[in-house]
Design an enzyme around this catalytic site. Structure first.
Site, PDB file in Angstrom:
ATOM      1  N   SER A   1       0.823  -1.198   0.000  1.00 33.22           N
ATOM      2  CA  SER A   1       0.000   0.000   0.000  1.00 33.22           C
ATOM      3  C   SER A   1       0.868   1.265   0.000  1.00 33.22           C
ATOM      4  O   SER A   1       1.672   1.459  -0.902  1.00 33.22           O
ATOM      5  CB  SER A   1      -0.953  -0.033   1.193  1.00 33.22           C
ATOM      6  OG  SER A   1      -1.967   0.931   1.056  1.00 33.22           O
TER       7      SER A   1
ATOM      8  N   ASP B   1      -8.676  -6.273  -5.285  1.00 34.38           N
ATOM      9  CA  ASP B   1      -8.523  -5.107  -4.416  1.00 34.38           C
ATOM     10  C   ASP B   1      -9.155  -3.902  -5.088  1.00 34.38           C
ATOM     11  O   ASP B   1      -8.815  -3.569  -6.221  1.00 34.38           O
ATOM     12  CB  ASP B   1      -7.033  -4.850  -4.155  1.00 34.38           C
ATOM     13  CG  ASP B   1      -6.790  -3.622  -3.286  1.00 34.38           C
ATOM     14  OD1 ASP B   1      -7.730  -3.195  -2.581  1.00 34.38           O
ATOM     15  OD2 ASP B   1      -5.651  -3.109  -3.300  1.00 34.38           O
TER      16      ASP B   1
ATOM     17  N   HIS C   1      -6.232  -6.442  -0.965  1.00 30.84           N
ATOM     18  CA  HIS C   1      -5.199  -5.457  -0.639  1.00 30.84           C
ATOM     19  C   HIS C   1      -4.048  -6.075   0.146  1.00 30.84           C
ATOM     20  O   HIS C   1      -2.904  -5.659  -0.010  1.00 30.84           O
ATOM     21  CB  HIS C   1      -5.840  -4.327   0.167  1.00 30.84           C
ATOM     22  CG  HIS C   1      -5.032  -3.079   0.226  1.00 30.84           C
ATOM     23  ND1 HIS C   1      -4.729  -2.332  -0.890  1.00 30.84           N
ATOM     24  CD2 HIS C   1      -4.451  -2.426   1.277  1.00 30.84           C
ATOM     25  CE1 HIS C   1      -4.017  -1.274  -0.536  1.00 30.84           C
ATOM     26  NE2 HIS C   1      -3.831  -1.317   0.769  1.00 30.84           N
TER      27      HIS C   1
END
EC number: 3.4.16.-
Length: 482
Positions: free
Chosen positions: A210, A402, A455
């Site tokens: 991320s 995601d 994610h």
């Protein structure tokens, strides 16, 4: 008579110094061992033996004897504690370190960052790629057979200051941002390696997910720029579902929703018409079109569009029977929060030693919202290209379900780098099944998708994640046949 007195005084002084010298020497020179068969008890009873306690090193102080509730079959060492990154300002970052289950002098060191900004890497340790997961009772742990410490020594760092157990004794002037965080992360690594000098010569990889799409390359860049000062053997960087260029990536969310049947054709058309068409742009209609699409997200886990939501945050009185680690528990974040806020757990991992006046949370939302806005939108591709030009291998992997950072958005960023494809798009396999798809580019960049992952790839598809990681640090291709 005077001369005789002087001589007597001199003799007394000489005798005193002689005796003092003998006593001093006896305190520094060890006595010989008694001859075999002769007891020494009678000879040394008139001496007072002084024993000096050894002072444990900072590394020894950080050794975790045992995590509360951990399984009994733990053979590797764990460490936890604080490292100063700015002593005058009182800034300290917390780390958790697990040695590999296969110790060796050449086993690499991997540094892991979660994203946010402001999300704790202890989430990565206890929900994703670390050796343990937390049971539903919030008190006990069970083993993760697909932990990355199967292949490497893994260092989890809570950064920036204000994340998790990391703290500052002085107020932070202005908003936090990428530059100061990269400096702190570099100082942490330099100081940590002084505490653990046996890892100085190891191959080092930096990994994360991320917003670590910022942390990882920025730290790698500083390492390369300063390697004439402190040599760090950086070999590669590995980033999952990376935030690399929001100006490009933000445009892919609604398209991704439409391609997965989460919004209607009409909703998509209205958004395109009133929000993206320069001739027909209408702020009010664009706002309404966006609101209708955003409303659909409230029914979804945006981090994995096919995962169930956590509908019951209550801990169980007894741990649920865990039949398989392959089925991610949507409430695992609640279990981890409960576990890390237990006093005995914090004492065991040497955390919260200054009694921070707030509880541990997976993400610091205040820090997230106050982050430097310009830093959020900076493009990281120039740094990636610099790293690649200096021989650092780069792998970007992305879960294919995601919604926060769709794989299509990451691929779009890669395409802007204008790299030559050396191995075209193809499937890769785990245990005879397709694990995802991959493509290789000139300059040592590999892009990988992970089938059925969101994610947090190691949470959703732990076997696939371990295979990707193993392939990367061994510098071998992902399996190309079933």
């Amino acid at each position: 008579m005077g001369k005789r007195q002087d001589w007597s005084v001199t003799a007394c002084i000489f005798l005193f110094l002689s005796l003092a010298s003998q006593i001093h020497c006896r305190s520094h020179i060890p006595f010989p061992s008694p001859k075999r068969g002769v007891s020494s008890s009678g000879d040394t009873s008139h001496f007072n033996v002084i024993q000096r306690e050894s002072v444990p090193s900072p590394k020894d102080k950080d050794l975790i004897q045992q995590l509360p509730g951990q399984p009994s079959d733990v053979t590797f060492k764990q460490y936890g504690g604080y490292v100063a990154v700015n002593k005058p300002a009182g800034r300290f970052l917390y780390y958790y370190f697990v040695e590999t289950i296969k110790p060796g002098n050449t086993t690499p060191l991997v540094i892991w960052f979660n994203g946010g900004p402001g999300c704790s890497s202890l989430g990565g340790a206890f929900k994703e790629l670390g050796p343990f997961r937390v049971h539903s009772d919030g008190k006990t742990l069970f083993r993760n057979p697909y932990s990355w410490n199967n292949e490497a020594n893994v260092l989890f760092l809570e950064t920036p200051v204000g994340t998790g157990f990391s703290y500052s004794n002085s107020p932070i002037n202005g908003k936090q941002g990428d530059k100061a965080t990269a400096e702190d992360n570099y100082m942490f690594l330099v100081n940590w390696l002084e505490r653990f000098p046996e890892y100085k010569g190891r191959d080092i990889y930096i990994a994360g997910q991320s917003y670590a799409g910022h942390y990882v390359p920025q730290l790698a860049q500083i390492i390369l720029h300063r390697n004439n000062q402190t040599l760090i053997n950086l070999r590669g960087i590995l980033i999952g579902n990376p935030s690399l260029n929001r100006e490009i990536q933000d445009d892919f969310g609604y398209k991704f929703m439409f391609s997965h049947g989460l919004i209607s054709q009409q909703q998509m058309d209205n958004y395109n018409k009133f929000c993206t068409d320069s001739d027909l742009y209408d702020w009010d209609k664009c706002h309404l079109a966006s609101q209708k699409i955003e409303a659909q997200k409230t029914h979804l886990d945006i981090y994995n569009i096919y995962a169930p939501l956590c509908l019951n945050s209550t801990l169980s009185s007894e741990p649920k029977k865990c039949t398989t680690i392959m089925k991610a528990d949507p409430c695992s974040g609640n279990y981890l929060k409960a576990y890390l806020n237990i006093k005995e757990v914090q004492e065991a991992i040497h955390a919260n030693t200054t009694k921070i006046p707030y509880e541990w949370t997976s993400c610091n939302t205040k820090l997230l919202w106050e982050w430097n806005e310009k830093d959020r939108y900076v493009s990281l591709t120039p740094i990636l290209q610099e790293l690649m030009g200096k021989g650092v291998r780069v792998m970007l992997y992305n879960g294919d379900v995601d919604l926060v950072i769709p794989f299509t958005s990451t691929l779009a960023v890669v395409k802007t780098m204008n790299l030559t494809v050396v191995k075209e798009w193809r499937p890769w396999f785990t245990g005879g099944h397709v694990g995802g798809f991959t493509e290789d580019y000139k300059g040592n960049l590999t892009f990988v998708t992970v089938k059925g992952a969101g994610h947090s790839v190691p949470t959703d598809q732990p076997i696939h994640a371990l295979n990707i990681f193993t392939s990367f640090i061994r510098n071998t291709p992902l399996p190309q046949t079933a």
